[in-house]
Design a protein around this motif. Structure first.
Motif, PDB file in Angstrom:
ATOM      1  N   ASP A 247       0.710  -1.222   0.093  1.00 19.41           N
ATOM      2  CA  ASP A 247       0.063   0.076   0.109  1.00 19.41           C
ATOM      3  C   ASP A 247       0.750   1.178  -0.118  1.00 19.41           C
ATOM      4  O   ASP A 247       1.272   1.812   1.071  1.00 19.41           O
ATOM      5  N   ASP A 257      -3.430  -6.928  -4.644  1.00 21.77           N
ATOM      6  CA  ASP A 257      -4.016  -6.575  -3.247  1.00 21.77           C
ATOM      7  C   ASP A 257      -3.217  -6.081  -2.510  1.00 21.77           C
ATOM      8  O   ASP A 257      -2.042  -6.428  -2.151  1.00 21.77           O
ATOM      9  N   ARG A 258      -3.592  -4.636  -2.293  1.00 20.00           N
ATOM     10  CA  ARG A 258      -2.615  -3.835  -1.358  1.00 20.00           C
ATOM     11  C   ARG A 258      -2.566  -4.073   0.015  1.00 20.00           C
ATOM     12  O   ARG A 258      -1.670  -3.654   0.830  1.00 20.00           O
ATOM     13  N   ARG A 259      -3.421  -4.966   0.477  1.00 16.67           N
ATOM     14  CA  ARG A 259      -3.336  -5.503   2.008  1.00 16.67           C
ATOM     15  C   ARG A 259      -2.640  -6.599   1.887  1.00 16.67           C
ATOM     16  O   ARG A 259      -2.197  -7.171   3.338  1.00 16.67           O
ATOM     17  N   ASP A 262       0.409  -6.601   4.348  1.00 17.35           N
ATOM     18  CA  ASP A 262       0.392  -6.843   5.789  1.00 17.35           C
ATOM     19  C   ASP A 262      -0.052  -8.097   6.334  1.00 17.35           C
ATOM     20  O   ASP A 262       0.304  -8.395   7.545  1.00 17.35           O
ATOM     21  N   LYS A 263      -0.779  -8.860   5.465  1.00 22.34           N
ATOM     22  CA  LYS A 263      -1.101 -10.052   5.752  1.00 22.34           C
ATOM     23  C   LYS A 263       0.225 -10.944   6.108  1.00 22.34           C
ATOM     24  O   LYS A 263       0.486 -11.867   7.118  1.00 22.34           O
ATOM     25  N   ARG A 315       3.917   2.982   6.550  1.00 25.95           N
ATOM     26  CA  ARG A 315       2.803   1.987   6.515  1.00 25.95           C
ATOM     27  C   ARG A 315       3.294   0.828   7.069  1.00 25.95           C
ATOM     28  O   ARG A 315       2.729   0.116   7.743  1.00 25.95           O
TER      29      ARG A 315
END
Length: 900
Positions: A247, A257-259, A262-263, A315
């Motif tokens: 992101d 998938d910009r998330r 994080d995952k 981020r």
């Protein structure tokens, strides 16, 4: 539909033999399926286009082989343990001949399209330049299937003539998960890094560990902990279409998938023990903040990068697993190069380090880009011919020449290691590319690709980088299987991109090269697919030893009597650590002080004790290795004599001198030094020159009368040569030709040749069960001797007789240079072409010769061919011993001799 039943599988499993490869894997497993590939009566659903065969080896027993051409295959459905439940698949295969075997899986959700999605795709290459074990070997996959009945596939990725093979396949349900590798690290919170680089984030997290499984990230981390990988890396930002897996607002993109990051980072933090290296590798016309980064001024680019990395660190900076930022990727460092050319690389590195002094900022130095030959002459770099010329004319050793030419390539490409290392705060990863010697004979039709094997082993090349950080990049094979429901397969599988290694334990060869040159604090293998599939047992042994060494560079022990092992030591936190890295593909024994250590081929051993001084090292060189190197030297001597007898100019004195040096080094007890001195690339060069100067010979005999030329080759005089080409080895290997060959009726040839006082007569019956509009047939000739030119970078045929095919059923006729006339007639199974040419116009007389080749392309109008304009189903060459680009270079011709 699946025809085998669960009851049949249960009965097979109850009688199945044990698999010797399972116990060392440290897994709790339950056998759920077993396939006997050598049994034509095995009830599992099998597909092979009718071309595989069972072969009986007196020593190894029975196994199934593919046809001899590129992309030949056989495949079976097997029973899985259920959706998203891990299974262990073990292929048994013979390591008794030179082969390049692709093992892969397939499942119904996969589209099979190029660059769209991937199954598990790896493989092994056996034989030259490494020894054969002449026993059965085992290839392993750990898979999280989504289908009840997936596919296990065995394919041939060799150019031609070396069939892929497998004898048995075991499938086990893995119960209780994958146990994490236990490592006794000196500092658990500061370990050496054994990493894995993937080209893009979606490969491991969407495909390799459960196709689009919701738990794929967890499966990935579980697998990494099992094999001993404690760092992951991939491009988090690559392009503006689907290449943003992080992101970052200033990086516009869609379809990603910009998330995602994080995952991944959150999962790593939860597990602990992992680090992540985020690579940024802009491709093509990437925009940053609304403008193409290639078009920015230096000030604009500097500010855009400041913004980009500020956004990224804002981020993701709180995740403990984030350890490093890479400028570029293993398949191209264009980003770092662009920053350097703009004069802002120092500023960007300083900006990141100012924000996060603890983060490593790094760049890779290696090949120019994905699928680009090291010595392909791109961007002003040297060619393979230049490398050979430098060795023959310069007087330096082969190793020194390779090091010098690598530096010239890096300098021409704008990625000099010295320039990058001059940037404060920027670390340089030395990039190895160990499989290029197997890829580029096919990818670039490069017959001198064994140079790349020696380049990977070059100490001079490594010394020019001088880095404790190493990358091991798989340039990666590609293949267009072109499988489709209409060509004898259950569903579509067009394209694959496997990673290949030598059989275990020789699969550790690339790691041994990395540590043979110097100690490393990080080793980062990378690939389009998973670098470790197939040899997890060997990898776990290596990972345990490597990570149990201290996180500091160790000193070489200089007085080691055997040159086949590299020994290092250091004191760390009050204890002495000693590492022993085998450099050879044979078992060896080393004595450290009063302790004897047994080393498997290419094995790394780590010792720890309370010693305070450098270890005393003893040991002898394994006689098997001495014999093996000696055999290579004898082969080189024989080749040199053969080349000299054909053309003395093709055998410069430097080869004899190098062979003598290697012989003397063996006498002095330094066989590894002799191995490097001789070089696989130099031996291959002599083989190439011999093959060029002594090509396959076809004989045309004097005829008592002219052939009737009525379309019946049986009516030719008995004295005419009668040549049959009807096996899979006649098909030309091509990356993007599926070669979906179904046997001689699909494509084969019968050729008749003869001459009289005036004419050369040529007849060819081409069997082709589907004659398509774009099919082609031609005779290529080299009457000017170019086909024997061993020194030229390329050589063109001076005559081509193209044949107009009778696609509509009507006979065709035509003429060509050299006084050639022909008639081509349709037959029930293909077509027959008969022609004659003037001996006078060809410059031929009895006893004379010229270069000659039959070249046929076949499309069959199949839906599974590559969409490129040049795409075909398959191509046939007679004779078929191609060294160079088979569609153009005259040196693929055979010698057509007018025999007396």
């Amino acid at each position: 539909p699946v025809t085998i039943t669960d009851d049949q599988v249960d009965a097979i499993v109850a009688k199945a033999p044990a698999c010797p490869a399972v116990e060392p894997m440290d897994l709790k497993v339950r056998l759920i399926d077993y396939i006997d590939c050598a049994d034509d009566g095995d009830p599992h659903d099998r597909m092979d286009q009718g071309t595989s065969r069972v072969f009986m080896n007196p020593r190894l027993g029975a196994y199934r082989e593919t046809a001899a051409h590129r992309h030949a295959f056989f495949a079976y459905r097997f029973r899985s343990a259920g959706k998203d439940k891990p299974v262990l698949i073990v292929w048994e295969y013979p390591d008794n001949a030179e082969r390049t075997i692709n093992f892969s899986t397939h499942e119904s959700p996969l589209s099979g399209r190029s660059n769209s999605d991937w199954s598990l795709e790896t493989g092994v290459y056996t034989g030259d330049p490494l020894p054969l074990s002449n026993r059965m070997q085992y290839h392993t996959f750990i898979m999280w299937p989504q289908d009840r009945w997936p596919v296990a596939m065995v394919g041939n990725f060799h150019r031609y003539g070396h069939r892929a093979a497998a004898s048995r396949i075991w499938v086990y349900a893995i119960e209780g998960g994958l146990p994490a590798l236990q490592v006794d690290a000196p500092d658990p919170d500061n370990q050496r890094k054994l990493a894995h680089f993937n080209s893009f984030a979606f490969l491991p997290t969407s495909f390799h560990f459960g196709y689009r499984s919701a738990d794929a990230v967890e499966h990935m981390l579980e697998y990494c902990q099992y094999v001993g990988v404690n760092e992951l890396a991939w491009c988090v930002l690559a392009n503006n279409s689907w290449g943003a897996w992080a992101d970052v607002p200033s990086w516009p993109s869609s379809g990603s998938d910009r998330r995602h990051l994080d995952k991944v980072l959150a999962a790593m933090d939860r597990r602990g023990g992992f680090s992540f290296a985020a690579c940024v590798g802009p491709e093509g016309n990437v925009t940053l903040g609304g403008k193409r980064y290639a078009d920015m001024t230096s000030d604009e680019l500097r500010q855009a990068c400041f913004t980009l990395f500020d956004e990224f660190l804002d981020r993701y900076g709180s995740y403990q697993s984030l350890r490093a930022i890479g400028l570029g990727s293993q398949y191209g460092i264009h980003f770092a190069k662009r920053l350097a050319e703009a004069g802002v690389l120092d500023d960007v590195v300083a900006h990141i380090k100012a924000r996060r002094p603890d983060l490593q900022v790094f760049v890779f130095t290696g090949g120019l880009g994905l699928h680009v030959e090291y010595f392909g002459g791109r961007n002003g770099g040297p060619t393979a011919n230049d490398v050979i010329a430098a060795f023959e004319q310069g007087g330096g050793s082969w190793d020194e020449v390779l090091g010098d030419m690598a530096v010239k390539a890096w300098t021409a490409w704008g990625q000099s290691p010295a320039d990058f290392k001059a940037v404060e705060g920027l670390d340089v990863y030395e990039q190895y590319q160990p499989d290029d010697h197997r890829i580029f004979p096919l990818y670039a039709q490069q017959p001198r690709s064994m140079i790349y094997y020696d380049l990977d082993r070059s100490a001079a090349r490594s010394a020019a980088v001088a880095s404790p950080y190493a990358a091991v990049w798989n340039t990666h094979y590609e293949g267009w299987y072109g499988l489709h429901p209409e060509v004898n397969f259950w569903y579509q599988k067009l394209w694959v991109a496997p990673d290949f290694n030598a059989p275990p334990p020789l699969s550790l060869a690339s790691f041994a090269r990395v540590l043979g040159h110097r100690d490393r604090l990080v080793i980062m293998p990378g690939s389009w697919n998973n670098k470790f599939f197939g040899f997890e047992t060997s990898m776990r042994r290596f990972a345990r030893a490597y990570r149990s060494l201290p996180p500091v560079e160790m000193a070489d022990v200089s007085d080691v009597p055997a040159d086949t092992v590299r020994v290092r030591w250091t004191r760390y936190e009050g204890r002495r650590y000693v590492s022993l890295q085998s450099l050879i593909p044979f078992d060896s024994q080393v004595k450290v002080d009063d302790r004897t250590v047994e080393l498997a081929p290419y094995e790394l051993a780590a010792l720890v004790d309370d010693g305070t001084a450098a270890p005393t090292v003893g040991g002898t060189v394994p006689p098997e290795y001495v014999f093996w190197v000696g055999e290579r030297v004898l082969k080189a001597k024989q080749l040199l004599e053969e080349v000299k007898a054909l053309d003395e100019a093709a055998a410069p004195e430097v080869y004899a001198r190098t062979i003598d040096q290697a012989t003397e080094q063996i006498r002095l007890g330094k066989p590894y030094t002799a191995d490097l001195t001789l070089g696989a690339g130099l031996v291959a060069e002599l083989e190439l020159r011999r093959d060029i100067l002594d090509p396959p010979t076809l004989r045309a005999y004097r005829l008592p009368a002219a052939p009737p030329m009525d379309g019946n080759l049986d009516a030719w005089p008995a004295e005419a040569s009668n040549i049959r080409a009807d096996g899979g080895e006649i098909l030309a290997g091509h990356l993007y030709f599926p070669n979906s060959w179904e046997g001689p009726s699909d494509l084969s040839a019968r050729i008749r040749l003869g001459y009289d006082d005036e004419y050369l007569y040529v007849g060819a019956h081409i069997r082709d069960n589907v004659l398509a509009a774009k099919d082609a047939c031609a005779f290529r000739l080299s009457t000017d001797g170019a086909y024997l030119d061993w020194a030229a970078p390329s050589a063109n045929s001076d005559l081509t007789w193209s044949i107009a095919l009778p696609v509509d059923g009507q006979p065709t006729s035509g003429t060509g240079r050299g006084g050639f006339t022909y008639t081509c007639r349709r037959t029930d199974d293909g077509y027959v072409v008969e022609g004659k040419a003037s001996l006078a116009e060809l410059g031929l007389a009895p006893g004379g010769a010229m270069g000659w080749l039959l070249f046929v392309t076949d499309l069959d109008n199949l839906p599974n061919t590559n969409p490129a304009s040049w795409g075909a189903k398959q191509a046939m060459l007679v004779p078929h011993k191609p060294n160079f680009s088979y569609w153009s270079d005259a040196r693929n011709c055979g010698r057509l001799l007018l025999a007396e």
